[in-house]
Scaffold this motif. Sequence first.
Motif, PDB file in Angstrom:
ATOM      1  N   GLN A  26       0.818  -1.215   0.000  1.00 54.83           N
ATOM      2  CA  GLN A  26       0.000   0.000   0.000  1.00 54.83           C
ATOM      3  C   GLN A  26       0.855   1.270   0.000  1.00 54.83           C
ATOM      4  O   GLN A  26       0.338   2.371   0.160  1.00 54.83           O
ATOM      5  N   ALA A  27       2.162   1.111  -0.187  1.00 55.72           N
ATOM      6  CA  ALA A  27       3.082   2.256  -0.096  1.00 55.72           C
ATOM      7  C   ALA A  27       2.798   3.300  -1.171  1.00 55.72           C
ATOM      8  O   ALA A  27       2.893   4.506  -0.918  1.00 55.72           O
ATOM      9  N   ALA A  28       2.440   2.857  -2.371  1.00 60.17           N
ATOM     10  CA  ALA A  28       2.187   3.809  -3.459  1.00 60.17           C
ATOM     11  C   ALA A  28       0.991   4.698  -3.129  1.00 60.17           C
ATOM     12  O   ALA A  28       1.049   5.923  -3.301  1.00 60.17           O
ATOM     13  N   ASP A  29      -0.100   4.090  -2.647  1.00 59.16           N
ATOM     14  CA  ASP A  29      -1.283   4.883  -2.275  1.00 59.16           C
ATOM     15  C   ASP A  29      -0.955   5.817  -1.117  1.00 59.16           C
ATOM     16  O   ASP A  29      -1.386   6.986  -1.103  1.00 59.16           O
ATOM     17  N   ALA A  30      -0.202   5.315  -0.144  1.00 58.50           N
ATOM     18  CA  ALA A  30       0.160   6.145   1.006  1.00 58.50           C
ATOM     19  C   ALA A  30       1.033   7.315   0.573  1.00 58.50           C
ATOM     20  O   ALA A  30       0.888   8.436   1.075  1.00 58.50           O
TER      21      ALA A  30
END
Length: 390
Positions: free
Chosen positions: A255-259
């Motif tokens: 979920q790093a990209a969304d975060a």
Amino acid sequence: MKDLLYYQDATISEFHATVVKTGSEEGRNYIVLDNTAFYPTGGGQPHDTGWISGIEISDVEKVDDEIRHYTAADVSNISGEISAKLNWVRRFDHMQQHTGQHILTAAFVELFDLATTSFHLGTELVTIDLNTTDVTEAQLAAAEQRANEIILKNRPVETKWVTKEDLVNYNLRKDVIVDEDIRLVIIPEFDYNGCGGTHPTSTGQVGLLKILATEKMKQQIRVHFVCGQRVLQQLAMRKNVLSDVARQLSAPEEQAADAMRKFATAAKQTEKNLKDAQDALLQYEAQALASEVIAARTFENRSIQELQKLARFITEHNEQAIALLVATNDDKLQFVAARGKAHTTSMKTISAAALPLINGKGGGNDALVQGGGEKGITADALLQAMKDSL
């Protein structure tokens, strides 16, 4: 050439040979052997490194008919028969990358008729330049998939010495530019190419190929990729970066990209809010200074952009005002002078008086000037000189 050890068997990593001569060229010592498994720089492939009788070899070049093994060590006592050993990790890496380049280049030709115009084997990445101004993500994915299909099929990689007359019997990917010592590297029913580099005996030894990035280079597209062990190195590096980013964002890696997108949006809004607050403070400060006909002040650690904005706000609040602002920033002085609409005096007069005092440079127009230079005088002295010029 076909008698050279690295052409007889590219897997040779240790060998014996006889010293033909030693010498020095432009401060670099070298050894010439009667035969060698050390590959010299050429054809886009970097040279081998290794050891001759325990002496470290840092460069290998073909000079006329000699292959010179360069070293920083004293070679005056090197003679007779020697034992030599290649840095095999380096050599095999070059073999993987070079063969991967053949396979990827052939995949682009087979699928999209896109020719490779140049190839570079760097210490971390490999690149090919495609003769096109545009390549799609779908094309890149298809070429990568086709290349890995050929690798996983573990097809043989064959080498063959032929004459110029024999070339008509092969479906060459590109024309051969030499007339003698023509060496073909062949992946049967896939790629036929003239090449003087070293290659493994099968495509499976390339391991894996991964395209990492592309960039436009004039009228071509440069494709960055890696093969074999370099894929694992790049994966480890990207894993470390992703894990670090995820930790800092307090989010799972997937979920790093969304975060990160949410963080970037929030950061932009925060930056805008901060700018609005700073402008509000400058407006408040300008309103207080605008009551003076000549608003003259000195500051510590204030950027030229802040001075310019403050000067404009002052003259907007009071068209009768002239703003003279000086800031001390580290070891330099910077100034801004601006006039309200009711004035006709050119601010260039102030700039002309101030710049020589600080051995500075500046610019602007009749309504607003700015400049900066050495801290040869105090900020108060510079501000007084600006006042005096009026």
